[in-house]
Write a protein that holds these residues in place. Structure first.
Motif, PDB file in Angstrom:
ATOM      1  N   PRO A 124       0.812  -1.215   0.000  1.00 42.20           N
ATOM      2  CA  PRO A 124       0.000   0.000   0.000  1.00 42.20           C
ATOM      3  C   PRO A 124       0.854   1.278   0.000  1.00 42.20           C
ATOM      4  N   LEU A 125       2.137   1.136   0.290  1.00 44.35           N
ATOM      5  CA  LEU A 125       3.022   2.308   0.252  1.00 44.35           C
ATOM      6  C   LEU A 125       3.518   2.475  -1.178  1.00 44.35           C
ATOM      7  N   LYS A 126       2.835   3.327  -1.935  1.00 45.35           N
ATOM      8  CA  LYS A 126       3.188   3.467  -3.358  1.00 45.35           C
ATOM      9  C   LYS A 126       4.450   4.306  -3.507  1.00 45.35           C
ATOM     10  N   LEU A 127       5.355   3.807  -4.321  1.00 44.16           N
ATOM     11  CA  LEU A 127       6.581   4.572  -4.577  1.00 44.16           C
ATOM     12  C   LEU A 127       6.312   5.625  -5.641  1.00 44.16           C
ATOM     13  N   THR A 128       6.813   6.821  -5.397  1.00 37.83           N
ATOM     14  CA  THR A 128       6.743   7.854  -6.428  1.00 37.83           C
ATOM     15  C   THR A 128       8.147   8.439  -6.571  1.00 37.83           C
ATOM     16  N   ALA A 129       8.318   9.244  -7.596  1.00 35.20           N
ATOM     17  CA  ALA A 129       9.636   9.838  -7.816  1.00 35.20           C
ATOM     18  C   ALA A 129      10.035  10.682  -6.597  1.00 35.20           C
TER      19      ALA A 129
ATOM     20  N   GLN B 105      16.561  -7.256  -4.669  1.00 31.82           N
ATOM     21  CA  GLN B 105      16.307  -8.276  -5.696  1.00 31.82           C
ATOM     22  C   GLN B 105      16.523  -7.733  -7.098  1.00 31.82           C
ATOM     23  N   ASP B 106      16.171  -6.463  -7.291  1.00 29.38           N
ATOM     24  CA  ASP B 106      16.273  -5.868  -8.621  1.00 29.38           C
ATOM     25  C   ASP B 106      16.678  -4.400  -8.473  1.00 29.38           C
ATOM     26  N   ASP B 107      17.889  -4.125  -8.916  1.00 27.16           N
ATOM     27  CA  ASP B 107      18.449  -2.783  -8.761  1.00 27.16           C
ATOM     28  C   ASP B 107      17.581  -1.697  -9.390  1.00 27.16           C
ATOM     29  N   LYS B 108      16.827  -2.096 -10.431  1.00 26.46           N
ATOM     30  CA  LYS B 108      16.016  -1.100 -11.153  1.00 26.46           C
ATOM     31  C   LYS B 108      14.709  -0.792 -10.438  1.00 26.46           C
ATOM     32  N   TYR B 109      14.349  -1.601  -9.462  1.00 27.61           N
ATOM     33  CA  TYR B 109      13.078  -1.416  -8.759  1.00 27.61           C
ATOM     34  C   TYR B 109      13.029  -0.028  -8.126  1.00 27.61           C
ATOM     35  N   GLY B 110      11.960   0.676  -8.395  1.00 25.22           N
ATOM     36  CA  GLY B 110      11.780   1.984  -7.768  1.00 25.22           C
ATOM     37  C   GLY B 110      12.641   3.083  -8.347  1.00 25.22           C
ATOM     38  N   THR B 111      13.104   2.922  -9.592  1.00 27.01           N
ATOM     39  CA  THR B 111      13.815   4.033 -10.245  1.00 27.01           C
ATOM     40  C   THR B 111      12.846   4.693 -11.225  1.00 27.01           C
ATOM     41  N   PHE B 112      13.005   5.971 -11.389  1.00 18.07           N
ATOM     42  CA  PHE B 112      12.052   6.734 -12.199  1.00 18.07           C
ATOM     43  C   PHE B 112      12.776   7.487 -13.306  1.00 18.07           C
ATOM     44  N   ASP B 113      12.093   7.632 -14.450  1.00 16.76           N
ATOM     45  CA  ASP B 113      12.701   8.434 -15.516  1.00 16.76           C
ATOM     46  C   ASP B 113      12.333   9.906 -15.316  1.00 16.76           C
ATOM     47  N   ALA B 114      12.810  10.736 -16.199  1.00 17.59           N
ATOM     48  CA  ALA B 114      12.646  12.186 -16.028  1.00 17.59           C
ATOM     49  C   ALA B 114      11.172  12.598 -15.935  1.00 17.59           C
TER      50      ALA B 114
ATOM     51  N   GLY C  14       8.916  11.078 -14.418  1.00 15.08           N
ATOM     52  CA  GLY C  14       8.329  10.652 -13.144  1.00 15.08           C
ATOM     53  C   GLY C  14       7.697   9.282 -13.226  1.00 15.08           C
ATOM     54  N   ALA C  15       7.835   8.605 -14.388  1.00 10.93           N
ATOM     55  CA  ALA C  15       7.255   7.264 -14.520  1.00 10.93           C
ATOM     56  C   ALA C  15       8.274   6.234 -14.032  1.00 10.93           C
ATOM     57  N   MET C  16       7.752   5.141 -13.502  1.00 11.92           N
ATOM     58  CA  MET C  16       8.628   4.067 -13.028  1.00 11.92           C
ATOM     59  C   MET C  16       9.368   3.485 -14.231  1.00 11.92           C
ATOM     60  N   SER C  17      10.687   3.315 -14.107  1.00 13.02           N
ATOM     61  CA  SER C  17      11.497   2.863 -15.248  1.00 13.02           C
ATOM     62  C   SER C  17      11.098   1.471 -15.713  1.00 13.02           C
ATOM     63  N   ALA C  18      11.279   1.239 -16.981  1.00 11.84           N
ATOM     64  CA  ALA C  18      10.988  -0.083 -17.544  1.00 11.84           C
ATOM     65  C   ALA C  18      11.963  -1.070 -16.915  1.00 11.84           C
TER      66      ALA C  18
ATOM     67  N   SER D 257      11.487  -2.479 -14.131  1.00 14.24           N
ATOM     68  CA  SER D 257      11.225  -2.548 -12.703  1.00 14.24           C
ATOM     69  C   SER D 257      10.324  -3.755 -12.423  1.00 14.24           C
ATOM     70  N   VAL D 258      10.555  -4.400 -11.286  1.00 16.48           N
ATOM     71  CA  VAL D 258       9.799  -5.617 -10.951  1.00 16.48           C
ATOM     72  C   VAL D 258       8.315  -5.313 -10.813  1.00 16.48           C
ATOM     73  N   THR D 259       8.001  -4.073 -10.520  1.00 20.10           N
ATOM     74  CA  THR D 259       6.604  -3.688 -10.319  1.00 20.10           C
ATOM     75  C   THR D 259       5.726  -4.123 -11.483  1.00 20.10           C
ATOM     76  N   ASP D 260       6.295  -4.069 -12.696  1.00 18.83           N
ATOM     77  CA  ASP D 260       5.508  -4.417 -13.877  1.00 18.83           C
ATOM     78  C   ASP D 260       5.026  -5.861 -13.846  1.00 18.83           C
ATOM     79  N   SER D 261       5.769  -6.722 -13.170  1.00 22.75           N
ATOM     80  CA  SER D 261       5.387  -8.135 -13.168  1.00 22.75           C
ATOM     81  C   SER D 261       4.545  -8.489 -11.937  1.00 22.75           C
ATOM     82  N   MET D 262       4.190  -7.484 -11.183  1.00 22.44           N
ATOM     83  CA  MET D 262       3.398  -7.743  -9.979  1.00 22.44           C
ATOM     84  C   MET D 262       2.030  -8.315 -10.335  1.00 22.44           C
ATOM     85  N   PRO D 263       1.570  -9.300  -9.565  1.00 21.20           N
ATOM     86  CA  PRO D 263       0.223  -9.796  -9.842  1.00 21.20           C
ATOM     87  C   PRO D 263      -0.802  -8.729  -9.480  1.00 21.20           C
ATOM     88  N   LYS D 264      -1.885  -8.725 -10.204  1.00 25.08           N
ATOM     89  CA  LYS D 264      -2.941  -7.730  -9.913  1.00 25.08           C
ATOM     90  C   LYS D 264      -3.781  -8.241  -8.748  1.00 25.08           C
ATOM     91  N   PRO D 265      -4.254  -7.361  -7.870  1.00 16.29           N
ATOM     92  CA  PRO D 265      -5.088  -7.816  -6.763  1.00 16.29           C
ATOM     93  C   PRO D 265      -6.372  -8.482  -7.276  1.00 16.29           C
TER      94      PRO D 265
END
Ligand code: HEC
Length: 252
Positions: free
Chosen positions: A126-131, A219-228, A230-234, A236-244
């Motif tokens: 529930p703690l959403k990461l932002t830039a 686990q993944d160095d790219k997790y939680g990195t953002f591009d200019a 403000g979008a989460m970088s491609a 990132s493990v977040t993309d493979s997260m299962p949907k609730p």
């Protein structure tokens, strides 16, 4: 006068020896007779004392219990001024498995026969990461991790903490090999898993979710990195997260 002093002295010696010898006991674990028990044992209830055995009297019902550390059921510990965190202060909605009563000493907890660990696969952080907040969250997560987990998991999360290196402990996984999704990580950290104990009495839900961000970063160095933008970088493990799951909802 001299005789009197001698008599008093020998009486005193006899009295002192009786007192000293009388306090001895044959029990190897016994501290002997206590003349002033209040000096050894506080009459007030102490939070960290196991009252399962007091002066040789055993009380099975309260043995191995963390008595006053457990708040009354359904009370909500709330602190801070951040109203956005209120939901995170609510009790964890998943219950511990019944088997945990034996393996993890979760006496007094609400237990269920259902495999809640399997269901936790759909729970998302529930703690959403932002830039803006990611740097602070990762910093806090690392701090909490180093204080509470690295002695087993190792500072790099490779499973080689000092407890493991010393030979005292084994079976700690390298985070890079952990297949559990973040909801399951939460469940394991909260209630314990295998040789890992429950951390629910020392960390609140927000702190656990903060540490989970740190673990995913390991686990993944790219997790939680953002591009200019403000979008989460491609990548990132977040993309493979299962949907609730729609039906289960996600009251985290
Ligand atoms: C006493 C040592 C110890 C401590 C302290 C410890 N762990 Fe563990 N941890 C383990 C062991 C052992 C396992 C493997 C459990 C298993 O899979 O049977 C484990 C597994 C895990 C897993 C994988 C869970 C899963 O579902 O597969 C995560 C995530 C984890 N630990 C995070 C943490 C965090 C975060 C902390 C600190 C708050 C912590 N651990 C503290 C020993 C420990």
């Amino acid at each position: 006068m001299k005789i009197k002093f001698k008599a008093i002295a020998s009486l005193a010696i006899v009295a002192a020896s009786t007192l000293i010898l009388g306090s001895c006991s044959t029990g190897p674990d016994s501290s002997g007779h206590e003349y002033m028990p209040d000096m050894y044992r506080s009459p007030a209830i102490e939070p960290y004392v196991d009252y399962g055995e007091v002066r040789g009297r055993e009380q099975e019902g309260v043995k191995m219990k963390i008595s006053s550390l457990v708040p009354p059921h359904y009370t909500i510990p709330y602190f801070g001024t951040d109203s956005a965190s209120v939901r995170l202060m609510l009790p964890y909605f998943r219950k511990a498995n019944e088997a945990f009563k034996l393996t993890h000493g979760l006496y007094g907890a609400d237990l269920t026969p259902a495999d809640e660990y399997a269901l936790a696969i759909n729970d998302v952080n529930p703690l959403k990461l932002t830039a803006d907040n990611s740097e602070a969250i990762f910093k806090k997560g690392k701090e909490l991790f180093l204080a509470n987990c690295s002695h087993c998991h190792g500072e790099k999360g490779d499973g080689n903490g000092p407890m493991v290196v010393s030979g005292a402990y084994a079976g700690v996984p390298d985070y890079k090999t952990v297949a559990a999704k973040e909801g399951q990580m939460f469940y394991s950290i909260y209630y314990g898993k295998g040789a890992m104990g429950s951390h629910s009495s020392i960390l609140n839900k927000k702190e656990i979710w903060t540490i989970i961000h740190h673990i995913r970063k390991i686990q993944d160095d790219k997790y939680g990195t953002f591009d200019a933008s403000g979008a989460m970088s491609a990548g990132s493990v977040t993309d493979s997260m299962p949907k609730p799951a729609a039906s289960a909802g996600n009251p985290q």
